[in-house]
Write an enzyme that holds these catalytic residues in place. Sequence first.
Site, mmCIF file in Angstrom:
data_model
loop_
_atom_site.group_PDB
_atom_site.id
_atom_site.type_symbol
_atom_site.label_atom_id
_atom_site.label_comp_id
_atom_site.label_asym_id
_atom_site.label_seq_id
_atom_site.Cartn_x
_atom_site.Cartn_y
_atom_site.Cartn_z
ATOM 1 N N THR A 86 0.825 -1.213 0.000
ATOM 2 C CA THR A 86 0.000 0.000 0.000
ATOM 3 C C THR A 86 0.856 1.259 0.000
ATOM 4 O OG1 THR A 86 -1.495 1.275 1.424
ATOM 5 C CG2 THR A 86 -0.084 -0.290 2.533
ATOM 6 N N ASP A 87 0.277 2.353 -0.484
ATOM 7 C CA ASP A 87 0.975 3.651 -0.414
ATOM 8 C C ASP A 87 0.978 4.202 1.015
ATOM 9 O OD1 ASP A 87 -1.735 4.310 -0.220
ATOM 10 O OD2 ASP A 87 -1.646 5.954 -1.665
ATOM 11 N N GLU A 88 0.185 3.572 1.911
ATOM 12 C CA GLU A 88 0.086 4.107 3.272
ATOM 13 C C GLU A 88 1.391 3.957 4.047
ATOM 14 O OE1 GLU A 88 -3.665 3.281 5.225
ATOM 15 O OE2 GLU A 88 -4.687 3.078 3.312
ATOM 16 N N TYR B 114 -1.978 -0.588 10.828
ATOM 17 C CA TYR B 114 -2.062 -1.248 9.512
ATOM 18 C C TYR B 114 -0.845 -0.908 8.658
ATOM 19 C CZ TYR B 114 -3.293 -1.751 4.563
ATOM 20 O OH TYR B 114 -3.264 -2.035 3.206
ATOM 21 N N LYS C 289 2.257 -3.274 7.255
ATOM 22 C CA LYS C 289 2.566 -3.436 5.823
ATOM 23 C C LYS C 289 3.996 -2.969 5.539
ATOM 24 C CE LYS C 289 0.274 -4.714 2.880
ATOM 25 N NZ LYS C 289 -0.039 -6.058 2.332
HETATM 26 P P1 NAD Z 1 -9.248 -7.722 1.901
HETATM 27 O O1 NAD Z 1 -9.288 -7.436 3.354
HETATM 28 O O2 NAD Z 1 -10.472 -7.504 1.079
HETATM 29 O O3 NAD Z 1 -8.830 -9.256 1.671
HETATM 30 C C1 NAD Z 1 -7.803 -9.863 2.393
HETATM 31 C C2 NAD Z 1 -7.895 -11.380 2.143
HETATM 32 O O4 NAD Z 1 -6.810 -11.998 2.860
HETATM 33 C C3 NAD Z 1 -9.191 -12.013 2.637
HETATM 34 O O5 NAD Z 1 -9.697 -12.898 1.676
HETATM 35 C C4 NAD Z 1 -8.764 -12.757 3.898
HETATM 36 O O6 NAD Z 1 -9.551 -13.901 4.163
HETATM 37 C C5 NAD Z 1 -7.330 -13.139 3.551
HETATM 38 N N1 NAD Z 1 -6.504 -13.358 4.752
HETATM 39 C C6 NAD Z 1 -6.407 -12.565 5.851
HETATM 40 N N2 NAD Z 1 -5.573 -13.120 6.744
HETATM 41 C C7 NAD Z 1 -5.118 -14.274 6.194
HETATM 42 C C8 NAD Z 1 -4.222 -15.292 6.623
HETATM 43 N N3 NAD Z 1 -3.628 -15.244 7.829
HETATM 44 N N4 NAD Z 1 -3.980 -16.324 5.793
HETATM 45 C C9 NAD Z 1 -4.576 -16.411 4.575
HETATM 46 N N5 NAD Z 1 -5.448 -15.496 4.118
HETATM 47 C C10 NAD Z 1 -5.714 -14.438 4.922
HETATM 48 O O7 NAD Z 1 -8.015 -6.905 1.344
HETATM 49 P P2 NAD Z 1 -7.844 -6.186 -0.074
HETATM 50 O O8 NAD Z 1 -8.451 -4.839 -0.002
HETATM 51 O O9 NAD Z 1 -8.253 -7.126 -1.151
HETATM 52 O O10 NAD Z 1 -6.252 -5.983 -0.083
HETATM 53 C C11 NAD Z 1 -5.416 -7.006 -0.616
HETATM 54 C C12 NAD Z 1 -3.970 -6.577 -0.459
HETATM 55 O O11 NAD Z 1 -3.754 -5.362 -1.149
HETATM 56 C C13 NAD Z 1 -3.547 -6.331 0.995
HETATM 57 O O12 NAD Z 1 -2.241 -6.823 1.166
HETATM 58 C C14 NAD Z 1 -3.578 -4.824 1.138
HETATM 59 O O13 NAD Z 1 -2.644 -4.382 2.095
HETATM 60 C C15 NAD Z 1 -3.202 -4.390 -0.268
HETATM 61 N N6 NAD Z 1 -3.735 -3.075 -0.680
HETATM 62 C C16 NAD Z 1 -5.069 -2.802 -0.561
HETATM 63 C C17 NAD Z 1 -5.556 -1.582 -1.001
HETATM 64 C C18 NAD Z 1 -7.041 -1.243 -0.921
HETATM 65 O O14 NAD Z 1 -7.410 -0.102 -1.222
HETATM 66 N N7 NAD Z 1 -7.919 -2.164 -0.556
HETATM 67 C C19 NAD Z 1 -4.690 -0.646 -1.566
HETATM 68 C C20 NAD Z 1 -3.340 -0.977 -1.680
HETATM 69 C C21 NAD Z 1 -2.886 -2.203 -1.251
HETATM 70 P P1 TYD Z 2 -10.974 3.622 4.119
HETATM 71 O O1 TYD Z 2 -11.904 3.205 3.016
HETATM 72 O O2 TYD Z 2 -11.102 2.967 5.445
HETATM 73 O O3 TYD Z 2 -9.492 3.470 3.534
HETATM 74 P P2 TYD Z 2 -8.079 4.023 4.138
HETATM 75 O O4 TYD Z 2 -8.258 4.363 5.564
HETATM 76 O O5 TYD Z 2 -7.175 2.832 3.947
HETATM 77 O O6 TYD Z 2 -7.687 5.184 3.279
HETATM 78 O O7 TYD Z 2 -11.138 5.189 4.330
HETATM 79 C C1 TYD Z 2 -10.968 6.097 3.255
HETATM 80 C C2 TYD Z 2 -11.106 7.487 3.817
HETATM 81 O O8 TYD Z 2 -12.459 7.684 4.235
HETATM 82 C C3 TYD Z 2 -10.250 7.734 5.043
HETATM 83 O O9 TYD Z 2 -9.784 9.078 5.005
HETATM 84 C C4 TYD Z 2 -11.220 7.557 6.211
HETATM 85 C C5 TYD Z 2 -12.535 8.011 5.636
HETATM 86 N N1 TYD Z 2 -13.752 7.352 6.144
HETATM 87 C C6 TYD Z 2 -14.844 8.120 6.561
HETATM 88 O O10 TYD Z 2 -14.808 9.362 6.534
HETATM 89 N N2 TYD Z 2 -15.960 7.475 6.991
HETATM 90 C C7 TYD Z 2 -16.040 6.123 7.061
HETATM 91 O O11 TYD Z 2 -17.096 5.568 7.488
HETATM 92 C C8 TYD Z 2 -14.910 5.350 6.622
HETATM 93 C C9 TYD Z 2 -14.959 3.839 6.674
HETATM 94 C C10 TYD Z 2 -13.807 6.004 6.169
#
Ligand code: NAD
Ligand code: TYD
Length: 355
Positions: free
Chosen positions: A134-136, A159, A163
Amino acid sequence: MSTILVTGGAGFIGSAVIRQLIAETDVTVINVDKLTYAGNLQSLISVADNPRYCFEHVDICDTATVANLFHKHQPDAVMHLAAESHVDRSITGPAAFIETNIIGTYTLLQAARKYWNELSTERKNTFRFHHISTDEVYGSLGEAGFFTENTAYQPNSPYSASKASSDHLVRAWYHTFGLPVVTTNCSNNYGPYHFPEKLIPLIILNACNGKPLPIYGKGDNIRDWLYVDDHARALRLVLERGRVGETYNIGGWNEKSNLEVVHAICTILDELRPQDAPYASLITYVPDRPGHDHRYAIDAGKVAHELGWKPLETFETGLRKTVNWYLTNPDWVDAVISGEYKNWIQQNYSDRGAS
Ligand code: NAD
Ligand code: TYD
């Protein structure tokens, strides 16, 4: 690439990657997922019966089982997406983030390294361990500037700290042990099959149900949004053509404040599902998230110039597709909101290892 082991394939991004890999390539996909609350096999119904798809119900922290997976499936690459992914949950319960994101990544790296060491020279050269991050990890930006691949790590939430730790482990396994890794750091994704604890699906579903639309703080925090299928395409390109040991930032060039995002969703809903009052009247300001990062913005120049990637969706087209998907997929939505998807997995997959 003939066999790719995808961890976290039942999650939001992992399931998009798997649907694409099955639909657009001839690779075999091994989906390794623990099925936490965020894992939903209903997102993979379209590929479940494909002979090139296999589900393994496994916790990536389980050393012995993870090692067996490598022997059993002989993968040519790993795409590592399994993680605890929600910042708010990492504040109320960080333990699972340390366990899965750090220990789980370590466990997977060790198993991959042992397996890789025993491959033939030819297969050793082409094997890849792709870590999806993630960019975070870069922390928070002020009003100007972008995260580049050279930005110093400054994670602020449990989080992002977990990461960042996993990114460092992956880097170390490359530099110390020679494991051929690539890492990608992406901005906020959105799109279909997104668990409704994250901002965009939460707002869509709350609005549809007449519930308050919670905005943390003043709603002026900025995120850079990318449609999930565009992310999946970028991941495939980096896996195929990215340089070993490099990191690539992926982003949508779509900076929006949270308030702008919520208003954009309300405007689309006003058009697609009009009601007496505009949906924006449901907006409710709630206390801010502790340590809330102000702004994320990715410079995605490297992946664009080196690998020719660019997103296909604008924020407007992607958001409209997303809202429309939630309106037209009540079965998936209802099962997630009621928790019924867990029972569905139990009933449909108990004979395939899920419980
Ligand atoms: P998500 O929470 O939707 O899915 C995570 C998956 O991992 C789930 O299916 C869960 O069951 C599985 N999981 C969790 N713990 C596990 C374990 N111990 N063993 C096996 N499986 C396990 O997450 P996502 O949004 O699809 O993100 C996927 C990846 O991309 C993550 O690594 C996250 O950090 C990264 N990422 C997400 C975003 C975003 O905006 N969602 C952005 C950048 C990077
Ligand atoms: P989120 O979707 O949780 O992603 P991330 O925290 O990884 O960026 O949140 C996106 C943005 O929206 C973040 O600035 C927090 C804000 N947010 C709200 O304002 N209300 C909400 O109910 C949630 C879940 C997030």
